[in-house]
Write an enzyme that holds these catalytic residues in place. Structure first.
Site, PDB file in Angstrom:
ATOM      1  N   ALA A 120       0.818  -1.213   0.000  1.00 19.50           N
ATOM      2  CA  ALA A 120       0.000   0.000   0.000  1.00 19.50           C
ATOM      3  C   ALA A 120       0.852   1.263   0.000  1.00 19.50           C
ATOM      4  O   ALA A 120       0.418   2.304   0.448  1.00 19.50           O
ATOM      5  CB  ALA A 120      -0.978   0.008   1.184  1.00 19.50           C
ATOM      6  N   CYS A 121       2.084   1.184  -0.504  1.00 22.45           N
ATOM      7  CA  CYS A 121       2.955   2.354  -0.591  1.00 22.45           C
ATOM      8  C   CYS A 121       3.194   2.683  -2.064  1.00 22.45           C
ATOM      9  O   CYS A 121       3.869   1.946  -2.776  1.00 22.45           O
ATOM     10  CB  CYS A 121       4.295   2.085   0.095  1.00 22.45           C
ATOM     11  N   GLY A 122       2.619   3.774  -2.534  1.00 16.48           N
ATOM     12  CA  GLY A 122       2.840   4.188  -3.907  1.00 16.48           C
ATOM     13  C   GLY A 122       2.107   3.349  -4.923  1.00 16.48           C
ATOM     14  O   GLY A 122       2.415   3.400  -6.110  1.00 16.48           O
TER      15      GLY A 122
END
Length: 279
Positions: A120-122
């Site tokens: 869920a990062c970038g």
């Protein structure tokens, strides 16, 4: 050898009240890394993830994480143990869990890609939802019926069972409830996603998945991570004390889940799946 870490750590602090200072001991929530390794019967090994967690229920955490990320099914696990490799420092023994599989380790490039996708990062929301569609099915509508009265009782039941939070004030909690509000299991951790993984791992090791007809109650907010782990465990309803994120709502609506936020006292907001609540 360093002793096995516990969920709390006692430290000396200085407390200041007004103009008076005194030294005393305080219980803090323990935070230490957990390395999750996969091992095959032929001796191959692979580190899948390292997560910061509160020690306790580590085998459940590893099982829940692997299942939630779509990496390993519970039936594919032959054994779980803390690592005793000679090349591992003694103090790291209880911070490394090896999950031994009945077959080979899954394709490693696929593991790496999936882990990056689920961080869920970038990653855009549509890509995250597409990844969930590849391995999760929508929740059937008729598996759960709730009343507002049951919902209103969940936060107090969760808080009342948080033993470590009562000592430290610094832990998230996830509780699994029946449709009538009975608490079946509760897990605490410094990471809200870890608490949910521990619950899912408890259910997986007890051969209780999928968790149809159950409610997940979390002490903080409802994020994409919380929703996708609940979906992977087959939980139709998620309730949170605080707000959900926009992507959490998207997941709930896309997969037919019930999502309740700001559940405090005798009020709440229903963001998805309101047909399961008889109000």
């Amino acid at each position: 050898m360093k002793p096995r870490p516990g969920p709390t750590t006692r430290m000396r602090i200085r407390e200041i009240t007004g103009s008076v200072a005194r030294d005393r001991r305080d219980d803090l929530a323990t935070e230490e890394p957990l390395e999750i390794r996969l091992a095959s019967a032929d001796g191959a090994r692979k580190t899948v993830a390292v997560t910061m967690r509160t020690p306790g229920h580590d085998f459940e955490l590893a099982t829940g994480f692997l299942h939630g990320e779509g990496l390993v099914r519970p039936g594919e696990i032959a054994a779980i143990a803390y690592c005793t490799d000679e090349d591992l420092p003694p103090e790291a023994r209880y911070n490394t869990v090896t999950v031994r599989l009945r077959g080979p380790i899954p394709d490693l490039p696929a593991l790496d890609r999936h882990f990056l996708t689920s961080s869920a990062c970038g990653v855009c929301g549509s890509a995250s939802l597409d990844a969930l569609h590849d391995r999760c099915r929508p929740i059937p509508r008729g598996e759960l019926a709730l009343t507002p009265e049951v919902l209103y009782g969940l936060p107090d039941a969760l808080r009342g069972a948080q033993g470590v939070f009562g000592k430290t004030g610094g832990l998230h909690a996830a509780g699994l409830f029946t449709a009538t509000g009975e608490l079946l299991a509760l897990r605490e951790d410094v990471g809200r996603h870890n608490a949910v993984d521990k619950l899912a791992g408890w259910a997986a090791l007890a051969d209780r998945l999928p968790l149809a007809g159950h409610v997940l109650m979390v002490s903080g907010r409802a994020s994409y991570e919380i929703m996708h782990k609940a979906l992977a465990a087959g939980i139709p309803a998620v309730c949170a004390v605080s707000a959900p994120s926009s992507l959490a709502v998207d997941v709930a609506r896309e997969f037919g889940m019930t999502l309740v936020g700001f559940l405090r006292g005798e009020r709440c907001n229903v963001y998805a799946g309101g047909e399961r609540i008889a109000a």
